[in-house]
Design a protein around this motif. Sequence first.
Motif, PDB file in Angstrom:
ATOM      1  N   ALA A 247      30.750  46.424 -72.224  1.00 37.03           N
ATOM      2  CA  ALA A 247      31.979  46.223 -71.442  1.00 37.03           C
ATOM      3  C   ALA A 247      32.810  47.500 -71.430  1.00 37.03           C
ATOM      4  CB  ALA A 247      32.775  45.053 -72.002  1.00 37.03           C
ATOM      5  N   LEU A 248      32.242  48.569 -70.913  1.00 38.75           N
ATOM      6  CA  LEU A 248      32.884  49.885 -70.995  1.00 38.75           C
ATOM      7  C   LEU A 248      34.232  49.924 -70.296  1.00 38.75           C
ATOM      8  CD1 LEU A 248      29.537  50.410 -70.584  1.00 38.75           C
ATOM      9  CD2 LEU A 248      30.307  52.759 -70.826  1.00 38.75           C
ATOM     10  N   MET A 249      34.342  49.252 -69.141  1.00 35.03           N
ATOM     11  CA  MET A 249      35.573  49.367 -68.343  1.00 35.03           C
ATOM     12  C   MET A 249      36.766  48.759 -69.064  1.00 35.03           C
ATOM     13  SD  MET A 249      32.722  48.375 -66.486  1.00 35.03           S
ATOM     14  CE  MET A 249      33.024  46.797 -65.683  1.00 35.03           C
ATOM     15  N   ALA A 250      36.509  47.817 -69.980  1.00 33.75           N
ATOM     16  CA  ALA A 250      37.591  47.183 -70.730  1.00 33.75           C
ATOM     17  C   ALA A 250      37.793  47.831 -72.091  1.00 33.75           C
ATOM     18  CB  ALA A 250      37.300  45.693 -70.911  1.00 33.75           C
ATOM     19  N   GLU A 251      36.696  48.166 -72.777  1.00 34.86           N
ATOM     20  CA  GLU A 251      36.815  48.733 -74.115  1.00 34.86           C
ATOM     21  C   GLU A 251      37.267  50.197 -74.089  1.00 34.86           C
ATOM     22  OE1 GLU A 251      34.208  46.645 -77.353  1.00 34.86           O
ATOM     23  OE2 GLU A 251      32.876  47.689 -75.953  1.00 34.86           O
ATOM     24  N   LYS A 252      36.824  50.955 -73.095  1.00 34.47           N
ATOM     25  CA  LYS A 252      37.202  52.359 -72.979  1.00 34.47           C
ATOM     26  C   LYS A 252      37.628  52.660 -71.541  1.00 34.47           C
ATOM     27  CE  LYS A 252      36.100  53.833 -77.178  1.00 34.47           C
ATOM     28  NZ  LYS A 252      37.029  54.537 -78.092  1.00 34.47           N
ATOM     29  N   PRO A 253      38.696  52.022 -71.071  1.00 35.94           N
ATOM     30  CA  PRO A 253      39.079  52.162 -69.665  1.00 35.94           C
ATOM     31  C   PRO A 253      39.454  53.579 -69.273  1.00 35.94           C
ATOM     32  CG  PRO A 253      40.805  51.051 -70.906  1.00 35.94           C
ATOM     33  CD  PRO A 253      39.612  51.134 -71.812  1.00 35.94           C
ATOM     34  N   ASP A 254      40.166  54.288 -70.151  1.00 40.89           N
ATOM     35  CA  ASP A 254      40.599  55.643 -69.797  1.00 40.89           C
ATOM     36  C   ASP A 254      39.416  56.604 -69.738  1.00 40.89           C
ATOM     37  OD1 ASP A 254      43.225  54.833 -69.653  1.00 40.89           O
ATOM     38  OD2 ASP A 254      43.690  55.375 -71.725  1.00 40.89           O
ATOM     39  N   GLU A 255      38.477  56.449 -70.673  1.00 43.20           N
ATOM     40  CA  GLU A 255      37.321  57.329 -70.695  1.00 43.20           C
ATOM     41  C   GLU A 255      36.436  57.113 -69.464  1.00 43.20           C
ATOM     42  OE1 GLU A 255      38.601  56.763 -74.998  1.00 43.20           O
ATOM     43  OE2 GLU A 255      38.604  55.613 -73.136  1.00 43.20           O
ATOM     44  N   VAL A 256      36.270  55.856 -69.065  1.00 40.27           N
ATOM     45  CA  VAL A 256      35.515  55.563 -67.844  1.00 40.27           C
ATOM     46  C   VAL A 256      36.239  56.152 -66.637  1.00 40.27           C
ATOM     47  CG1 VAL A 256      34.706  53.726 -66.303  1.00 40.27           C
ATOM     48  CG2 VAL A 256      34.388  53.514 -68.772  1.00 40.27           C
ATOM     49  N   LEU A 257      37.548  55.981 -66.589  1.00 38.77           N
ATOM     50  CA  LEU A 257      38.319  56.520 -65.465  1.00 38.77           C
ATOM     51  C   LEU A 257      38.239  58.041 -65.421  1.00 38.77           C
ATOM     52  CD1 LEU A 257      40.221  56.228 -63.083  1.00 38.77           C
ATOM     53  CD2 LEU A 257      42.129  56.105 -64.704  1.00 38.77           C
ATOM     54  N   ASP A 258      38.305  58.697 -66.565  1.00 34.71           N
ATOM     55  CA  ASP A 258      38.209  60.157 -66.585  1.00 34.71           C
ATOM     56  C   ASP A 258      36.883  60.616 -65.969  1.00 34.71           C
ATOM     57  OD1 ASP A 258      40.675  60.425 -67.747  1.00 34.71           O
ATOM     58  OD2 ASP A 258      39.915  60.687 -69.791  1.00 34.71           O
ATOM     59  N   ALA A 259      35.795  59.928 -66.319  1.00 38.22           N
ATOM     60  CA  ALA A 259      34.498  60.292 -65.752  1.00 38.22           C
ATOM     61  C   ALA A 259      34.480  60.069 -64.250  1.00 38.22           C
ATOM     62  CB  ALA A 259      33.396  59.481 -66.432  1.00 38.22           C
ATOM     63  N   LEU A 260      35.058  58.951 -63.800  1.00 40.71           N
ATOM     64  CA  LEU A 260      35.107  58.656 -62.371  1.00 40.71           C
ATOM     65  C   LEU A 260      35.959  59.682 -61.625  1.00 40.71           C
ATOM     66  CD1 LEU A 260      35.551  54.775 -62.332  1.00 40.71           C
ATOM     67  CD2 LEU A 260      33.499  56.068 -61.722  1.00 40.71           C
ATOM     68  N   ARG A 261      37.087  60.041 -62.176  1.00 44.31           N
ATOM     69  CA  ARG A 261      37.983  61.006 -61.521  1.00 44.31           C
ATOM     70  C   ARG A 261      37.262  62.318 -61.274  1.00 44.31           C
ATOM     71  NH1 ARG A 261      42.939  61.861 -65.160  1.00 44.31           N
ATOM     72  NH2 ARG A 261      43.421  63.374 -63.562  1.00 44.31           N
ATOM     73  N   GLU A 262      36.506  62.780 -62.252  1.00 50.20           N
ATOM     74  CA  GLU A 262      35.808  64.052 -62.123  1.00 50.20           C
ATOM     75  C   GLU A 262      34.708  63.976 -61.069  1.00 50.20           C
ATOM     76  OE1 GLU A 262      33.013  67.050 -64.789  1.00 50.20           O
ATOM     77  OE2 GLU A 262      34.007  65.335 -65.722  1.00 50.20           O
ATOM     78  N   PHE A 263      34.069  62.812 -60.952  1.00 46.96           N
ATOM     79  CA  PHE A 263      32.877  62.703 -60.129  1.00 46.96           C
ATOM     80  C   PHE A 263      33.183  62.298 -58.692  1.00 46.96           C
ATOM     81  CE2 PHE A 263      28.830  60.503 -58.929  1.00 46.96           C
ATOM     82  CZ  PHE A 263      28.001  61.610 -59.041  1.00 46.96           C
ATOM     83  N   VAL A 264      34.164  61.419 -58.495  1.00 44.24           N
ATOM     84  CA  VAL A 264      34.418  60.894 -57.154  1.00 44.24           C
ATOM     85  C   VAL A 264      35.727  61.400 -56.549  1.00 44.24           C
ATOM     86  CG1 VAL A 264      33.138  58.814 -57.748  1.00 44.24           C
ATOM     87  CG2 VAL A 264      35.625  58.766 -57.799  1.00 44.24           C
TER      88      VAL A 264
END
Length: 262
Positions: free
Chosen positions: A245-262
């Motif tokens: 459940a990455l989006m809930a357990e580590k929401p900021d880290e997932v978002l950081d990866a998305l921001r860089e990529f998309v």
Amino acid sequence: MDLTVNQKLAYAYTGGKTFDPALPTVVFIHGAEHDHSVWALQSRYLAHHGRGVLAVDLPGHGRSEGPPLDSVEAIADWVVALLDAAGVQRATLVGHSMGSLISVECAARYPDRIARIVLVGTAFPMKVSDELLNATRDDEPLAQDMVNIWSHSAYAQYPSNPGPGFWVMGGNLRVMQRQKPGVMHVDFKACNDYANGIAAAGKVKVPAMLIVGKRDVMTPPRAAKELAAALPDKRVVEIAGTGHALMAEKPDEVLDALREFV
């Protein structure tokens, strides 16, 4: 946002902003027995930072009319039909678990419609144990408990969950409980039966990013290696201290990866 896809109502959350198909579009695709709400934190951020966001409820899930589609291939076709209904020519796909398989298949089938893909908590093959698959058919509450326990790295996330009032395990269980009876088995069987992952990955011509959880026991990082190897243009981001459940357990880290990529 309500859309009509294949003559049925389909719902997509737009991140609190009016959807504009002229903006670069990001489509968030949830996993088995889930709905759009699992992407609440990431989708809302991107919607308020220059992206058009469609966090979908797949057929038969959440607010979208059913029945649920019984194969990854059928759902991939449905995603492109949703793009047509929304007036979107090309989009980035972000898929979690079952949604990651859908993203790979969709990018392989429709290379002109997909700009890039993000695979969160992915694996191939995505086999389901007989015990769990049978429970999804015969005892949904038991299956939901099994998935909820196995999807998280701990019973209490740091520090007292990622945000005020945000109960990670309780929220995930409630999302599963509010899906329609029978959806869980259809979803897990579709994951278990999907056999085209490596062939599809080899046909993907757009950039791909895999986001995996170091403590994921549902789709452990090692189970994503064959899929990653088959993708011609990819990067892998491993996030420590999180399960499936990455989006809930580590929401900021997932978002950081998305921001860089998309």
